[in-house]
Write a protein that holds these residues in place. Sequence first.
Motif, PDB file in Angstrom:
ATOM      1  N   GLU A   1       0.615  -1.386  -0.158  1.00 37.36           N
ATOM      2  CA  GLU A   1       0.214  -0.406  -0.303  1.00 37.36           C
ATOM      3  C   GLU A   1       0.532   1.573  -0.238  1.00 37.36           C
ATOM      4  O   GLU A   1       1.841   1.195   0.374  1.00 37.36           O
TER       5      GLU A   1
ATOM      6  N   ILE B 234      -4.620  -0.340  12.492  1.00 34.09           N
ATOM      7  CA  ILE B 234      -5.154  -1.811  11.291  1.00 34.09           C
ATOM      8  C   ILE B 234      -5.764  -2.146  10.116  1.00 34.09           C
ATOM      9  O   ILE B 234      -5.946  -2.665   9.766  1.00 34.09           O
TER      10      ILE B 234
ATOM     11  N   MET C 145      -2.850  -2.691   6.003  1.00 31.25           N
ATOM     12  CA  MET C 145      -1.994  -2.855   6.102  1.00 31.25           C
ATOM     13  C   MET C 145      -1.652  -3.331   4.747  1.00 31.25           C
ATOM     14  O   MET C 145      -1.634  -3.609   3.801  1.00 31.25           O
TER      15      MET C 145
ATOM     16  N   PHE D 124      -2.339  -8.395   5.415  1.00 31.07           N
ATOM     17  CA  PHE D 124      -3.272  -8.787   6.452  1.00 31.07           C
ATOM     18  C   PHE D 124      -3.734 -10.105   5.745  1.00 31.07           C
ATOM     19  O   PHE D 124      -3.710 -10.667   5.274  1.00 31.07           O
TER      20      PHE D 124
ATOM     21  N   GLY E   2     -16.104  -6.514   1.002  1.00 32.21           N
ATOM     22  CA  GLY E   2     -16.477  -6.282  -0.958  1.00 32.21           C
ATOM     23  C   GLY E   2     -17.577  -7.075  -1.136  1.00 32.21           C
ATOM     24  O   GLY E   2     -16.912  -8.522  -1.053  1.00 32.21           O
TER      25      GLY E   2
ATOM     26  N   GLY F 174     -12.666  -7.681   4.594  1.00 30.81           N
ATOM     27  CA  GLY F 174     -10.712  -8.211   5.228  1.00 30.81           C
ATOM     28  C   GLY F 174     -10.795  -8.766   7.101  1.00 30.81           C
ATOM     29  O   GLY F 174     -12.088  -8.001   7.874  1.00 30.81           O
TER      30      GLY F 174
ATOM     31  N   ARG G 214     -10.168  -5.985   8.857  1.00 31.16           N
ATOM     32  CA  ARG G 214     -10.872  -4.878   9.422  1.00 31.16           C
ATOM     33  C   ARG G 214     -12.332  -5.226  10.608  1.00 31.16           C
ATOM     34  O   ARG G 214     -12.297  -3.646  11.191  1.00 31.16           O
TER      35      ARG G 214
HETATM   36  P1  ATP Z   1      -9.727  -0.488  -0.465  1.00 30.89           P
HETATM   37  O1  ATP Z   1     -10.255   0.239  -1.258  1.00 30.89           O
HETATM   38  O2  ATP Z   1      -9.674  -0.090   1.335  1.00 30.89           O
HETATM   39  O3  ATP Z   1      -7.864  -0.331  -0.884  1.00 30.89           O
HETATM   40  P2  ATP Z   1     -10.243  -3.087  -1.623  1.00 30.89           P
HETATM   41  O4  ATP Z   1     -11.718  -2.112  -2.708  1.00 30.89           O
HETATM   42  O5  ATP Z   1      -9.482  -2.419  -2.245  1.00 30.89           O
HETATM   43  O6  ATP Z   1      -9.721  -1.600  -0.463  1.00 30.89           O
HETATM   44  P3  ATP Z   1     -10.672  -5.440  -1.937  1.00 30.89           P
HETATM   45  O7  ATP Z   1      -9.999  -5.555  -2.959  1.00 30.89           O
HETATM   46  O8  ATP Z   1     -11.814  -5.449  -2.307  1.00 30.89           O
HETATM   47  O9  ATP Z   1     -10.717  -4.185  -0.838  1.00 30.89           O
HETATM   48  O10 ATP Z   1     -10.809  -6.365  -0.678  1.00 30.89           O
HETATM   49  C1  ATP Z   1     -11.750  -6.933   0.268  1.00 30.89           C
HETATM   50  C2  ATP Z   1     -10.972  -6.384   1.553  1.00 30.89           C
HETATM   51  O11 ATP Z   1      -9.758  -7.051   1.882  1.00 30.89           O
HETATM   52  C3  ATP Z   1     -11.741  -5.553   1.702  1.00 30.89           C
HETATM   53  O12 ATP Z   1     -12.995  -4.836   2.036  1.00 30.89           O
HETATM   54  C4  ATP Z   1     -10.759  -4.667   3.354  1.00 30.89           C
HETATM   55  O13 ATP Z   1     -11.736  -5.329   4.223  1.00 30.89           O
HETATM   56  C5  ATP Z   1      -9.133  -5.836   2.150  1.00 30.89           C
HETATM   57  N1  ATP Z   1      -8.379  -4.647   2.805  1.00 30.89           N
HETATM   58  C6  ATP Z   1      -7.735  -5.190   1.315  1.00 30.89           C
HETATM   59  N2  ATP Z   1      -7.019  -4.323   1.531  1.00 30.89           N
HETATM   60  C7  ATP Z   1      -6.651  -4.456   2.738  1.00 30.89           C
HETATM   61  C8  ATP Z   1      -5.138  -3.481   3.361  1.00 30.89           C
HETATM   62  N3  ATP Z   1      -4.856  -2.929   2.777  1.00 30.89           N
HETATM   63  N4  ATP Z   1      -5.294  -4.315   5.048  1.00 30.89           N
HETATM   64  C9  ATP Z   1      -6.512  -4.784   5.197  1.00 30.89           C
HETATM   65  N5  ATP Z   1      -6.875  -4.991   4.739  1.00 30.89           N
HETATM   66  C10 ATP Z   1      -7.585  -4.474   3.724  1.00 30.89           C
END
Ligand code: ATP
Length: 503
Positions: free
Chosen positions: A251, A258, A261, A264, A334, A375, A378
């Motif tokens: 990221e 948290i 991260m 994760f 998601g 997540g 989360r």
């Molecule tokens: P964001 O928009 O917040 O970066 P994302 O849309 O990229 O999230 P997804 O690819 O849909 O996230 O991932 C599914 C789930 O994984 C998310 O809803 C979130 O709960 C979790 N998640 C994604 N990235 C992270 C991260 N860097 N740290 C912790 N949890 C994460």
Amino acid sequence: MTSEELFKNLIAHAKEYGFIFPSSEIYDGLSAVYDYGQMGVELKNNIKNYWWNAMVRQHDNIVGIDSAIFMHPRIWEASGHVGAFNDPLIDNRDSKKRYRADVLLEEHIAKIEDKITKEVEKGRKKFGGAFDEAQFRATHPNVLRNAAKAAEIRENMNAALNANDLDVLKQLIIDCEIVCPVSGSRNWTDVRQFNLMFSTQLGSVSDEAGVIYLRPETAQGIFVNFLNVQKTGRMKIPFGIAQIGKAFRNEIVARQFIFRMREFEQMEMQFFVRPGEEMKWYEYWKNERLRWHQSLGLGNEKYRFHDHEKLAHYANAAADIEFNFPFGFKELEGIHSRTDFDLSRHQEFSGRKQQYFDSETNENYVPYVIETSIGLDRTFLAVLSAAYCEEQLANGEERVVLRIPPVLAPVKLAVLPLVKKDGLPEKAREILQTLRSDFNCQYDEKDSIGKRYRRQDAIGTPFCITIDHQTLEDNRVTIRYRDTMQQDRLPVAEVAVAVGSFQ
Ligand code: ATP
């Protein structure tokens, strides 16, 4: 207390009571990486079990797997991650700080929306009972102007993101006069794409051919095992495959504890359906997943849906379940309608058919997929932040209590001898022995009973039982409830039922 201060206290509390430690702390930590402590791992395991039970155990047609983190590098070409798993980044030349261009714009839009909310609140105060919010929003010139401004920026941003037009993104940042929160300047570099996948080498060859990736999502492990599971499990469409596991993303800006991260855990389920039926199942899983969240009892008003306007390259519909974290509503889970994108791409890249023979329709097809992706960390943060409470008691004392839903609480029951003598510790340990195989129990004989209750409140233990001299005679104990602090007297034999019934 502001929500920012409360969040700071929560982070300190999580560390003090063994929930979450910064990773590698004695070496000053590693950015956006955290370790779960002795209480944290219990809570995390309980969340995993609660999800697994709801998704796998409660459905005849959903099974689980545990696939490896390392996978063939071609998988990430097929899935589109090598080419498109990018975030647009921008640097401020003065502060040398790096930002996600879309996040800078989102925050700018949020500020404009804040102004609208303040204007509405002003109106509410002014007009009192006669206030008509809908009419106010539809007619007030400042509200209308700001709403139009926010909508225009969002529309332009989504168009630029969809078209991958980085120059337009930068121009938007300039036009909105966005300044770096650290340096206060508008001295921005160009916007560049940054791939979020971590790479490493397989074996001893350190050339291009040996490059592999740490998986950025668990989903692909499910897709490439689709036929293995379908055939060996004799699964009939519609069916799902679930998995809990680590994912890694480099990221650009990792913050908010948290929430974001670099390492994760995700809990994902891919549900395979007939082509054409995906919207029905998409709606079904949106509702099912919201119900799951609500069943935790953290407060239904803390959740909302956010439908995506900008769809990922694989999706034909997508929504987030957002949670009201201490820093506002943000994505927790998601739900994506991923079409047949992933399986078709794996069919193309591997040269192996990824089709299902539907005996009801006598057809071969590549199934469509609905994904639910939540997540774990989360969810942990959602539970912790909803549970954390600094409370003023009637006797003037203060307590910090974690009102964690009993089913998720790290310790379910504390067993406390009133004093450290007269055979009470022995009796308490005897009772503990009969209960510890049913739930996670903690034994504590140190300090006054009041102090011990506070310690259990601070880790969210829903029940404490106290063994006193009377217990030796009548085999009854005092049970104390965390949330109400009420106490009841009951026979030892009924403790397991009392604790179990709240789970
Ligand atoms: P964001 O928009 O917040 O970066 P994302 O849309 O990229 O999230 P997804 O690819 O849909 O996230 O991932 C599914 C789930 O994984 C998310 O809803 C979130 O709960 C979790 N998640 C994604 N990235 C992270 C991260 N860097 N740290 C912790 N949890 C994460």
